[in-house]
Enzyme design. Structure first.
Site, mmCIF file in Angstrom:
data_model
loop_
_atom_site.group_PDB
_atom_site.id
_atom_site.type_symbol
_atom_site.label_atom_id
_atom_site.label_comp_id
_atom_site.label_asym_id
_atom_site.label_seq_id
_atom_site.Cartn_x
_atom_site.Cartn_y
_atom_site.Cartn_z
ATOM 1 N N VAL A 47 25.209 -26.615 -123.030
ATOM 2 C CA VAL A 47 25.180 -27.807 -121.852
ATOM 3 C C VAL A 47 26.186 -28.542 -122.290
ATOM 4 C CG1 VAL A 47 23.624 -29.189 -120.508
ATOM 5 C CG2 VAL A 47 23.035 -26.708 -120.974
ATOM 6 N N TYR A 50 28.477 -28.929 -125.671
ATOM 7 C CA TYR A 50 28.169 -27.820 -126.371
ATOM 8 C C TYR A 50 28.677 -26.371 -125.731
ATOM 9 C CZ TYR A 50 24.590 -30.075 -129.436
ATOM 10 O OH TYR A 50 24.037 -30.809 -130.488
ATOM 11 N N ASP A 135 20.413 -21.197 -131.299
ATOM 12 C CA ASP A 135 21.079 -22.481 -130.975
ATOM 13 C C ASP A 135 22.351 -21.792 -130.684
ATOM 14 O OD1 ASP A 135 19.253 -24.283 -131.347
ATOM 15 O OD2 ASP A 135 20.204 -25.105 -133.050
ATOM 16 N N ASP A 137 25.362 -23.963 -131.675
ATOM 17 C CA ASP A 137 26.245 -24.669 -132.523
ATOM 18 C C ASP A 137 26.110 -24.176 -133.883
ATOM 19 O OD1 ASP A 137 23.731 -25.765 -132.518
ATOM 20 O OD2 ASP A 137 24.420 -27.694 -133.252
ATOM 21 N N GLU A 226 10.771 -28.357 -130.910
ATOM 22 C CA GLU A 226 10.562 -27.755 -132.233
ATOM 23 C C GLU A 226 9.069 -28.075 -132.821
ATOM 24 O OE1 GLU A 226 13.641 -27.111 -135.093
ATOM 25 O OE2 GLU A 226 12.511 -28.581 -136.623
HETATM 26 N N1 UDP Z 1 22.230 -28.337 -126.417
HETATM 27 C C1 UDP Z 1 23.164 -27.895 -125.289
HETATM 28 N N2 UDP Z 1 23.390 -29.373 -125.268
HETATM 29 C C2 UDP Z 1 23.366 -30.335 -125.765
HETATM 30 C C3 UDP Z 1 22.251 -30.468 -126.631
HETATM 31 C C4 UDP Z 1 21.712 -29.098 -127.148
HETATM 32 O O1 UDP Z 1 23.573 -27.058 -124.822
HETATM 33 O O2 UDP Z 1 23.787 -31.464 -125.466
HETATM 34 C C5 UDP Z 1 21.362 -26.661 -126.893
HETATM 35 C C6 UDP Z 1 22.403 -25.907 -127.653
HETATM 36 O O3 UDP Z 1 22.234 -24.601 -127.624
HETATM 37 C C7 UDP Z 1 21.988 -26.475 -129.184
HETATM 38 C C8 UDP Z 1 20.683 -26.375 -128.866
HETATM 39 O O4 UDP Z 1 20.377 -27.010 -127.593
HETATM 40 O O5 UDP Z 1 22.422 -25.507 -130.158
HETATM 41 C C9 UDP Z 1 19.849 -27.163 -130.008
HETATM 42 O O6 UDP Z 1 20.357 -28.633 -129.841
HETATM 43 P P1 UDP Z 1 19.480 -29.693 -130.590
HETATM 44 O O7 UDP Z 1 20.381 -30.965 -130.497
HETATM 45 O O8 UDP Z 1 18.067 -29.697 -130.344
HETATM 46 O O9 UDP Z 1 19.682 -29.361 -132.079
HETATM 47 P P2 UDP Z 1 21.050 -29.395 -133.035
HETATM 48 O O10 UDP Z 1 22.218 -29.158 -132.227
HETATM 49 O O11 UDP Z 1 21.005 -31.053 -133.462
HETATM 50 O O12 UDP Z 1 20.601 -28.345 -133.996
#
Ligand code: UDP
Length: 270
Positions: A47, A50, A135, A137, A226
């Protein structure tokens, strides 16, 4: 005889295996998995910013996630038109599912559990036997195979190994995501968990319920979903744990980590 690991914990006190390189034969597990004619699903969100990670994730997951077995990738995104055509292995399929872009990621983070449980009930339960949330990323750097398959599966956070501060632990008792000091068995990352479709359904329902309760009480758990995930897994012990090899998110390289199977990728702020 397999080489065995004497330097790490390979079994929990409730007798669930902890999967490390050197504790299993993938050939034996592949043969067992094939006999059961199973399909495994992966759910992931991309989203806003990402979306930049979709291609890297899909390329590496196509290569390393359950290679040679049928995998359905379910990609939830607010930008379906940005998903370019990717050449996948013939046994893999990508399903792009549009989602609304909430005003804050926290809102989508909250509704993510709701979205997952609704799709499990309406669609995924008819299409897959096992379902894993990952995730986007991240890059897979080595095989993640059928050794991850079990009823309820969680990945131990790499902080647990490096003894860094656990930023996501919620200790305020008023939050539904609170795990009182000394009560969590392990700290699990929300970046990679899963299990049978029915267990993942129960988990997503429970976490969504907890997140809603926190919202009604005007509190947001420190690590968002989490924290809720960890609280759920204290009450419902995972039947299999993945070692931090399966999501390694620090620069450190302790000698017990023989292979880094999945790592986060650095974010481009553009
Ligand atoms: N994510 C997304 N858009 C955002 C933030 C997060 O799609 O703006 C999704 C994406 O799949 C990412 C996951 O949520 O890998 C976890 O994101 P979060 O920020 O919780 O953790 P981080 O990326 O810091 O590990």
């Amino acid at each position: 005889m397999l080489p065995w690991r004497q330097d790490v914990l390979v079994l929990t006190p409730w007798l669930a295996p902890i999967v490390w390189e050197g504790t299993f034969s993938r050939d034996i597990l592949n043969a067992q998995y094939l006999q059961k004619n199973l399909v495994t699903g992966v759910v992931t969100f991309a989203v806003e910013k990402y979306v930049q990670f979709i291609e890297g994730f899909m390329r590496s997951a196509n290569k390393y996630f359950l290679a040679g077995h049928q995998v359905n990738f379910y990609l939830f995104t607010d930008n379906p038109e940005k998903v370019s055509h990717l050449q996948l292995a013939p046994e893999n399929q990508l399903f792009v599912i549009p989602v609304q872009n909430g005003s804050r990621w926290q809102e989508l983070s909250r509704s993510r559990m709701h979205i997952l449980s609704s799709y499990i009930q309406g669609q995924f339960q008819h299409e897959v036997d096992y379902l894993y949330s990952m995730d986007i990323d991240v890059q897979l750097l080595a095989h993640i195979g059928v050794e991850i398959i079990d009823a309820l599966v969680a990945t131990i956070s790499s902080w647990q190994v490096t003894q860094q501060e656990n930023k996501a632990r919620e200790t305020r008792p008023e939050s539904q995501g609170a795990t009182p000091e000394g009560q969590g068995d392990f700290h699990y990352t929300a970046s990679f968990y899963g299990g049978s479709v029915s267990e993942v359904y129960k988990l997503t329902r429970a976490c969504f319920g907890g997140l809603m309760e926190d919202t009604e009480n005007g509190i947001e758990a420190r690590g968002h979903h989490e924290s809720l995930l960890n609280e759920y897994l204290v009450q419902h012990k995972p039947t299999r744990l993945l070692s931090p090899e399966y999501y390694w998110d620090t620069e450190l390289s302790p000698s017990i980590i023989h292979v880094k199977r999945m790592c986060p990728v650095h974010r481009d702020s553009s």
